[in-house]
Motif scaffolding. Structure first.
Motif, short mmCIF file in Angstrom:
data_model
loop_
_atom_site.label_atom_id
_atom_site.label_comp_id
_atom_site.label_asym_id
_atom_site.label_seq_id
_atom_site.Cartn_x
_atom_site.Cartn_y
_atom_site.Cartn_z
N GLN A 214 0.71 -1.14 0.32
CA GLN A 214 -0.03 0.45 0.19
C GLN A 214 1.07 1.25 -0.13
O GLN A 214 1.29 1.24 1.21
N ASP A 215 0.66 1.92 -0.76
CA ASP A 215 1.13 3.29 -1.07
C ASP A 215 0.69 4.24 -0.10
O ASP A 215 -0.53 4.33 0.04
N HIS A 216 1.43 5.97 0.17
CA HIS A 216 0.46 6.82 0.68
C HIS A 216 1.46 8.08 0.02
O HIS A 216 2.46 8.66 -0.18
N LYS A 217 -0.03 8.62 -1.07
CA LYS A 217 0.53 9.37 -2.06
C LYS A 217 0.56 11.10 -1.34
O LYS A 217 1.15 11.67 -1.52
N ARG A 218 -0.69 10.76 -0.16
CA ARG A 218 -0.58 12.62 0.11
C ARG A 218 0.74 12.58 0.82
O ARG A 218 1.58 11.99 1.35
N THR A 228 2.06 13.34 -4.11
CA THR A 228 2.48 13.30 -4.52
C THR A 228 3.27 12.47 -4.94
O THR A 228 2.69 11.53 -5.48
N GLY A 229 4.98 12.02 -5.40
CA GLY A 229 4.71 10.73 -6.24
C GLY A 229 4.53 9.23 -5.27
O GLY A 229 5.05 8.60 -5.98
N GLY A 230 5.00 9.59 -3.95
CA GLY A 230 4.55 8.41 -3.00
C GLY A 230 5.27 8.52 -2.08
O GLY A 230 6.79 9.14 -2.15
N MET A 275 3.88 -5.57 -14.50
CA MET A 275 3.04 -4.99 -14.72
C MET A 275 1.89 -5.33 -13.41
O MET A 275 1.87 -6.18 -12.09
N TYR A 276 1.80 -3.65 -12.73
CA TYR A 276 1.42 -3.06 -11.84
C TYR A 276 -0.19 -2.36 -11.79
O TYR A 276 -0.34 -1.70 -12.28
N GLY A 277 -0.81 -3.09 -10.91
CA GLY A 277 -2.59 -3.74 -10.90
C GLY A 277 -2.29 -2.31 -9.78
O GLY A 277 -1.98 -2.87 -7.96
N TYR A 291 -3.07 1.03 -14.61
CA TYR A 291 -2.48 0.92 -14.74
C TYR A 291 -1.16 1.02 -15.10
O TYR A 291 -1.25 1.64 -15.60
N ASN A 292 0.13 0.48 -14.71
CA ASN A 292 1.07 1.06 -15.10
C ASN A 292 2.01 -0.24 -15.64
O ASN A 292 2.03 -1.45 -15.63
N ALA A 293 2.67 -0.04 -16.19
CA ALA A 293 4.05 -0.99 -17.03
C ALA A 293 4.87 -0.92 -16.48
O ALA A 293 5.71 -1.74 -17.25
N ARG A 294 5.49 -1.40 -15.58
CA ARG A 294 6.55 -0.64 -15.07
C ARG A 294 6.66 -1.10 -13.01
O ARG A 294 5.56 -1.28 -12.61
N PHE A 295 7.60 -1.38 -12.63
CA PHE A 295 8.05 -1.42 -10.96
C PHE A 295 7.49 -0.05 -10.23
O PHE A 295 7.67 0.94 -11.32
N GLY A 296 6.84 -0.60 -9.42
CA GLY A 296 6.26 0.74 -8.83
C GLY A 296 7.39 1.93 -8.03
O GLY A 296 8.43 0.49 -7.64
N ASP A 297 7.40 2.57 -7.59
CA ASP A 297 8.23 4.06 -7.07
C ASP A 297 7.32 4.13 -6.26
O ASP A 297 6.41 5.25 -5.73
N PRO A 298 7.13 4.35 -4.82
CA PRO A 298 8.33 2.86 -3.78
C PRO A 298 8.23 1.95 -4.16
O PRO A 298 8.93 1.10 -3.32
N GLU A 299 7.51 0.99 -4.58
CA GLU A 299 6.57 0.19 -3.95
C GLU A 299 7.35 -1.22 -5.08
O GLU A 299 8.19 -2.19 -3.58
N ALA A 300 8.37 -1.15 -5.75
CA ALA A 300 10.11 -1.84 -6.25
C ALA A 300 10.83 -1.68 -4.74
O ALA A 300 11.40 -2.77 -4.48
N1 GLY Z 1 3.75 4.51 -6.14
C1 GLY Z 1 2.88 4.95 -7.55
C2 GLY Z 1 4.32 4.90 -9.03
O1 GLY Z 1 4.85 4.22 -8.56
O2 GLY Z 1 3.10 5.14 -9.70
#
Ligand code: GLY
Length: 438
Positions: A214-218, A228-230, A275-277, A291-300
């Motif tokens: 789970q990401d936190h955008k705020r 924010t970017g996360g 594949m990042y849902g 969808y994103n087509a890459r690793f999440g940042d910060p999720e990676a």
């Molecule tokens: N964590 C959101 C993103 O990578 O787009």
């Protein structure tokens, strides 16, 4: 010997490099990024600074360094066809070609794909090519709408009623702005629930999902302040999240599987890469936000440090279409990743100020992002600066580890104190219990 070309220069690319270098293959990494990341620089045998859209420069770098394969961190190069360009020079990528990268680069493509192939997860939505009908559709949604710019806008293209847009007229104005920029805009129903990210390794046919995050955008504690970017992310030792039912993860995984199949049917091209849902657990279903087509940042930074399987082998299997039968394992550990950011971030971040990192406890990983290494130390680059990841058996232990690393940093910076804490997790669980019991 494997040589891997990494595209990008953030903390996500730093952890990608570190994980590749843990391989049992003799591995080296080379980096092409738009700025120098001190962490990546230390890990790379060659490092070229250039625009991510300057394909000629990248081609020269690749021809000179001859990597075995490439992996792209950010979305923009994927959307611009970087993997296609590298393929034309004989270099395959563990990132998708432009046509399947449309899953991220066109919001309408993703929605239409789910609809056409009867894949669950879509909200009520419409793609508009002119402004007629937008107001009426927002009214039909009861004023609970989301406006999505069709193309990539660096995470700033999505605006939500109640959060960023007060009235239907505000929504119509923003939708018209998107129409002027992209010629089309997606308007959709606003989902209510808890968001989670489920990223999968995909070779075009086989889909292997990673732990949910789970990401936190705020920007500020309590999920307040600008987007924010996360600011930080967490994942749990059981690879689920405290507010999810096992069926939520299964449903999200199944959506990724169905989308993989549909993408091939639709385009004739296999999606190869991450594949990042971006999902949301709602009252009685799992919704797909985007969808994103890459690793999440910060999720990676949550998943890669606990990846037990050889990452080079995974990338090669992704490229060669041999993920099927590969046993991919992650340590059963909780992770909490927090970004330290400059004061004023994201709207008016201080830049060029010196920071000092104190003593970092065992169990914490450090990944550099927007920082410059000068002779006398580290200086803020003006965006998310450094990610610290606490890794432990329990979530609150991991959060405390990350917090202690953040507190060691001296300089004009701040971070979110509440990510991964018992109090915030309890709030999220209470919210879901309330939603699902009414
Ligand atoms: N964590 C959101 C993103 O990578 O787009």
């Amino acid at each position: 010997m494997k040589k891997v070309l990494i595209i990008g220069n953030g903390a996500r690319e730093h952890v990608i490099a570190e994980t590749l270098l843990r391989s049992s293959h003799q591995t080296s990494v080379i980096t092409y990024g738009s700025a120098t990341n001190p962490g990546l620089l230390q890990l790379s045998t060659a490092y070229e600074v250039g625009s991510l859209s300057d394909f000629d420069n990248l081609k020269d770098f690749a021809n000179h360094t001859k990597p075995d394969f490439a992996i792209m961190g950010p979305e923009a190069p994927i959307a611009a066809g970087m993997a296609d360009m590298l393929l034309a020079t004989g270099i395959k990528s563990a990132s998708p070609l432009k046509v399947s990268g449309a899953l991220e680069s066109s919001k309408s493509f993703a929605r239409d794909l789910l609809q056409k192939y009867n894949i669950p997860g879509n909200p009520a939505f419409k793609v508009f090519y002119k402004s007629e009908g937008i107001r009426e559709f927002m009214e039909k949604l009861g004023g609970n709408y989301v406006v999505k710019s069709d193309g990539l806008k660096g995470g700033k293209g999505v605006k939500v009623s109640g959060d960023h847009l007060e009235t239907i007229s505000d929504g119509v104005s923003y939708a018209e702005e998107c129409l002027r920029e992209d010629g089309k805009v997606v308007v959709e129903e606003k989902f209510i629930g808890q968001e989670f990210s489920l990223m999968s390794f995909v070779d075009g046919k086989t889909v292997v999902s990673m732990p949910a995050v789970q990401d936190h955008k705020r920007a500020y504690d309590g999920d307040k302040g600008p987007n924010t970017g996360g600011m930080g992310t967490y994942s749990c030792a059981d690879h689920s999240l405290p507010f999810l039912r096992p069926s939520d993860i299964q449903d999200a995984h199944d959506i990724n599987v169905q989308v993989t199949k549909a993408l091939y049917e639709e385009t004739g091209v296999y999606f190869t890469g991450i594949m990042y849902g971006g999902f949301i657990a709602c009252k009685d279903k799992v919704g797909l936000i985007e969808y994103n087509a890459r690793f999440g940042d910060p999720e990676a930074m949550n998943v890669l440090p606990i990846l037990k399987t050889d990452f080079v082998d995974i990338c090669l299997a992704t490229i060669e279409g041999s993920l099927d039968g590969m046993q991919i394992e992650f340590e059963k550990k909780a992770t909490v990743c927090k970004y330290i950011v400059p004061e004023g971030y994201p709207d008016s971040p201080v830049k060029g100020e010196k920071i000092e990192i104190g003593s970092i406890p065992d169990g914490v990983k450090t990944y550099y992002a927007s920082v410059d290494q000068r002779e006398d130390g580290l200086y803020l680059g003006g965006s998310r600066a450094i990610a610290f990841v606490g890794i432990a058996d329990e979530l609150d232990e991991a959060a405390a580890l990350a917090t202690s690393a953040m507190d060691s940093v001296r300089g004009p910076v701040f971070y979110r104190k509440d990510i991964g804490t018992k109090e915030l997790i309890q709030k999220k669980m209470d919210m879901m219990t309330g939603l699902r019991s009414c």
